[in-house]
Design an enzyme around this catalytic site. Structure first.
Site, PDB file in Angstrom:
ATOM      1  N   ASP A 287      22.736   5.624  -0.589  1.00  0.00           N
ATOM      2  CA  ASP A 287      23.573   6.251   0.398  1.00  0.00           C
ATOM      3  C   ASP A 287      23.545   5.452   1.982  1.00  0.00           C
ATOM      4  O   ASP A 287      22.261   4.871   2.270  1.00  0.00           O
ATOM      5  CB  ASP A 287      22.938   7.747   0.793  1.00  0.00           C
TER       6      ASP A 287
ATOM      7  N   ASP B  44      30.345   6.387   0.749  1.00  0.00           N
ATOM      8  CA  ASP B  44      29.158   5.825   1.148  1.00  0.00           C
ATOM      9  C   ASP B  44      27.958   6.416   0.169  1.00  0.00           C
ATOM     10  O   ASP B  44      26.963   5.939   0.771  1.00  0.00           O
ATOM     11  CB  ASP B  44      28.932   6.614   2.724  1.00  0.00           C
ATOM     12  N   GLU B  45      28.371   6.601  -1.074  1.00  0.00           N
ATOM     13  CA  GLU B  45      27.283   6.841  -1.935  1.00  0.00           C
ATOM     14  C   GLU B  45      27.561   6.607  -3.436  1.00  0.00           C
ATOM     15  O   GLU B  45      28.805   6.489  -3.619  1.00  0.00           O
ATOM     16  CB  GLU B  45      26.433   8.082  -1.809  1.00  0.00           C
TER      17      GLU B  45
END
Ligand code: DGT
Ligand code: CA
Ligand code: CA
Length: 380
Positions: A21, A124-125
């Site tokens: 993340d 974002d992950e």
């Protein structure tokens, strides 16, 4: 936790999953293109356009979080929390999704290079399965995570937090454990201890309603949750959530990493006993790695056309080199000789001495080989 014992008496090898993340993602992207703002509060806003200040905070950097600024609060509230901050020293910016997506794509491409399987979760992950590439070795997985952090930082400037564990649930809890720029590994034998120290709100994917109800029931910690019996859980939350909570409280999660194309590449990375400065010092390990990659190729019943090697140096920098074969192959000797050639070329083409710490071999451009006749099929 049940550990299966193999015939040789050793516990069976665990799956290794990692969750990655990126830290304060939108705000960090903005800091990268304007480094001068990063020591003061940076707040990324979704402006509604009604008035100058109407809208909500999308995210903020960790400096702003010290003032109590969080995702989802009104921009006005964020400003009121910063009244004592020097006028003009906090930066409020609108979301620039195109730019953040570009950064994300570069980072995700780096991550994919190191994974057996890659599951994109959001901008974002992601989750990666790294069981095969690490030979199911948590030490190798941890080293891989450091390399990932280093490569992502080098290619994009971003820091991220990484969790490593035996399943997705635990990997996700682990990545959140030490933020920002964290790396948390939960070894299989640490699961019970680790999870017993967590609050229920650390369990990912439970909505506010479930959270509130658990709180009303006086359930705050995971051990408190695990003491609730299945019938009570089912009555309160319905069967599906009850099963999820029951398992989560015990660190159990059997969901696989959902790769869009699970046979895209097969690889293995391993640590040398001693840092090497000459290719000949790496031939033995190279052979072992090629053998285990080849075993996976045969198990998976695929043929390969592309062979790559990866060298990770003592500085954590990495070097890669690839070669495409004229025709698909399943041959161990061809794999080893090509990898050896690539290794020699890489080691011979340096201006200065390099020290290799870890070595990797990967095959890609794979083709399903099932249904293919072998010579012995014809002879029979
Ligand atoms: P972290 O991971 O705690 O260091 O911080 P972030 O900002 O990366 O938080 P995360 O991972 O929950 O969210 C990723 C991005 O998604 C974040 O940079 C901005 C966006 N985002 C998160 N929460 C909200 C929200 O409540 N509203 C809006 N509009 N965007 C959000
Ligand atoms: Ca994040
Ligand atoms: Ca996230």
């Amino acid at each position: 936790m049940i550990t299966e014992i193999r015939e040789d008496g050793k516990p069976s090898s665990s799956r290794i999953v990692s969750h990655i993340d990126f830290d304060y993602f939108y705000a960090q992207c903005e800091e990268i293109r304007r480094p001068e703002i990063k020591y003061s509060p940076v707040i990324i806003c979704v402006y509604s356009g009604r008035t100058l200040d109407s809208g909500i905070v999308s995210t903020s950097n960790y400096v702003a979080r010290k003032y109590g600024i969080r995702s989802g609060i009104p921009i006005k509230t964020a400003k009121s929390k910063l009244v004592n901050v020097l006028e003009g020293s906090a930066t409020f910016l609108p979301v620039d999704m195109r730019y953040y997506s570009q950064k994300s794509n570069i980072a995700m491409a780096v991550i994919k290079q190191f994974a057996d399987k890659f599951e994109h979760v959001g901008v974002d992950e992601c989750f990666i399965e790294i069981t095969e590439v690490t030979g199911s070795d948590f030490g190798e997985a941890k080293a891989l995570a450091w390399e990932l952090k280093n490569s992502i930082k080098k290619e994009t400037g971003l820091t991220c937090s990484i969790g490593i564990a035996s399943n997705k649930l635990l990997a996700k809890i682990a990545s959140d454990f030490q933020k920002p720029d964290g790396l948390t590994v939960i070894m299989p034998e640490q699961v019970t201890d680790f999870i017993s120290k967590c609050d229920v709100n650390k369990i990912p994917g439970i909505g506010n309603k479930t959270r509130e109800r658990l709180s009303e029931m006086g359930v705050r910690t995971i051990p408190e949750l695990s003491r609730l019996d299945s019938f009570k859980l089912s009555d309160e939350f319905g069967k599906k959530t009850a099963i999820y909570l029951h398992d989560a409280a015990r660190g159990i999660d059997n969901e696989c990493v959902k790769s869009h194309d699970s046979t895209k590449q097969i690889g293995r990375i391993s640590t040398l006993k001693r840092d090497a400065i000459q290719s000949s010092e790496m031939y033995d390990l190279l052979q072992d790695i090629c053998r285990s990659v080849h075993k996976m190729i045969i198990d998976r019943n695929v043929a390969f056309r592309n062979i790559s090697i990866l060298l990770i140096l003592d500085t954590l920098a990495n070097m890669t080199r690839s070669k495409s074969l004229k025709v698909y192959s399943t041959d161990l000797n061809e794999l080893y000789l090509t990898a050896k050639l690539l290794l020699n070329e890489t080691m011979d083409n340096n201006d200065r001495e390099i020290k290799v710490r870890r070595l990797g071999v990967k095959v890609s451009n794979l083709k399903d080989n099932s249904g293919q006749n072998t010579m012995s099929d014809f002879i029979r």
